[in-house]
Design an enzyme around this catalytic site. Structure first.
Site, PDB file in Angstrom:
ATOM      1  N   CYS A 114       0.896  -1.159   0.000  1.00 25.78           N
ATOM      2  CA  CYS A 114       0.000   0.000   0.000  1.00 25.78           C
ATOM      3  C   CYS A 114       0.925   1.197   0.000  1.00 25.78           C
ATOM      4  O   CYS A 114       1.551   1.493   1.009  1.00 25.78           O
ATOM      5  CB  CYS A 114      -0.929   0.037   1.213  1.00 25.78           C
ATOM      6  SG  CYS A 114      -1.917   1.553   1.224  1.00 25.78           S
ATOM      7  N   CYS A 117      -0.461   4.157   2.564  1.00 23.33           N
ATOM      8  CA  CYS A 117      -0.495   3.966   4.017  1.00 23.33           C
ATOM      9  C   CYS A 117      -0.281   2.492   4.335  1.00 23.33           C
ATOM     10  O   CYS A 117       0.831   1.988   4.200  1.00 23.33           O
ATOM     11  CB  CYS A 117      -1.759   4.553   4.645  1.00 23.33           C
ATOM     12  SG  CYS A 117      -3.284   4.224   3.761  1.00 23.33           S
ATOM     13  N   SER A 118      -1.321   1.780   4.714  1.00 23.06           N
ATOM     14  CA  SER A 118      -1.076   0.409   5.160  1.00 23.06           C
ATOM     15  C   SER A 118      -2.282  -0.486   4.928  1.00 23.06           C
ATOM     16  O   SER A 118      -2.530  -1.392   5.699  1.00 23.06           O
ATOM     17  CB  SER A 118      -0.725   0.422   6.651  1.00 23.06           C
ATOM     18  OG  SER A 118      -1.761   1.085   7.365  1.00 23.06           O
ATOM     19  N   CYS A 119      -3.031  -0.239   3.864  1.00 23.46           N
ATOM     20  CA  CYS A 119      -4.194  -1.073   3.581  1.00 23.46           C
ATOM     21  C   CYS A 119      -3.741  -2.534   3.447  1.00 23.46           C
ATOM     22  O   CYS A 119      -2.753  -2.829   2.789  1.00 23.46           O
ATOM     23  CB  CYS A 119      -4.875  -0.620   2.291  1.00 23.46           C
ATOM     24  SG  CYS A 119      -5.544   1.053   2.416  1.00 23.46           S
TER      25      CYS A 119
HETATM   26 FE    FE Z   1      -3.673   2.244   2.948  1.00 23.57          FE
END
Ligand code: FE
Length: 217
Positions: A114, A117-119
């Site tokens: 991602c 961010c951090s999906c």
């Molecule tokens: Fe994300």
């Protein structure tokens, strides 16, 4: 302003997102009070979190992969509608509503990132590892996937293309690693033991039967 899918979903925003949600703040406050009073050991808490990251969460995804290896009809279903196929095994929930399964072949290796961010697909993989949320992984996975793979100890032949999938609020990816040789006739449970978290992010491969034997206590 262009539509940014990352601005209209809620998921864990840490790393370079500085604002913490009310729940994060509560959790952090509780953790510091409890550890100051000696009720909890932060190291033990880390072990617990790691358990969710590397054992419990990814075991769900491992079962999905093992089923796909064994059952061609399930594998086709995964390819057509991964959300439904995965939900049929009981794995559904937040951060996993729209799943796409990408299958590794000799010609193409898939890797998930991602970049913003951090999906991450929580229902099948649990909590994301910290490196997944780190800025170096997020930028280098796209620019130099082969170099990133090498750091994870994976080297693929030049004839294998590497495709990087950028997760968003809308879509979360699950890599279906290749089934290791020497596993003919294995049960789903036994096959699932070979499926690591990293192999489902694409920064690793499924373990070989030999590696699995060596890892046993
Ligand atoms: Fe994300």
């Amino acid at each position: 302003m262009a539509h940014d899918p990352h601005h209209d979903h809620d998921h864990d925003h840490d790393g370079d997102h500085s604002e913490l949600g009310p729940m994060d703040l509560r959790v952090r406050a509780l953790q510091s009070v409890l550890s100051q009073k000696g009720y909890i050991d932060p190291a033990a808490l880390d072990v617990l979190i790691d358990t969710y990251q590397t054992r419990i969460g990814p075991r769900n995804g491992a079962r999905v992969v093992a089923r796909a290896w064994l059952d061609p009809a399930f594998r086709d279903w995964l390819g057509r509608d991964a959300s439904a196929a995965i939900a049929s095994l009981g794995f559904a929930g937040r951060q996993g509503e729209h799943m796409v399964a990408v299958e590794n072949t000799d010609d193409q290796h898939n890797m998930v990132v991602c970049t913003l961010c951090s999906c991450y697909p929580w229902p099948v993989l649990g909590l994301p590892p910290s490196w997944y949320k780190s800025a170096p992984y997020r930028s280098r996975a796209v620019k130099d996937p082969r170099g990133v793979l090498a750091e994870f100890g994976v080297s693929l032949p030049d004839t294998t293309a590497i495709r990087v999938w950028d997760s968003t609020a809308e879509v979360r990816y699950l890599v279906i690693p290749q089934r290791p040789d020497g596993t003919e006739g294995w049960s789903e449970e036994r096959l699932a033991e070979l499926v690591t978290r990293d192999s489902m992010i694409g920064t690793g491969l499924a373990r070989t039967p030999e590696a699995e034997r060596r890892s046993r206590p």
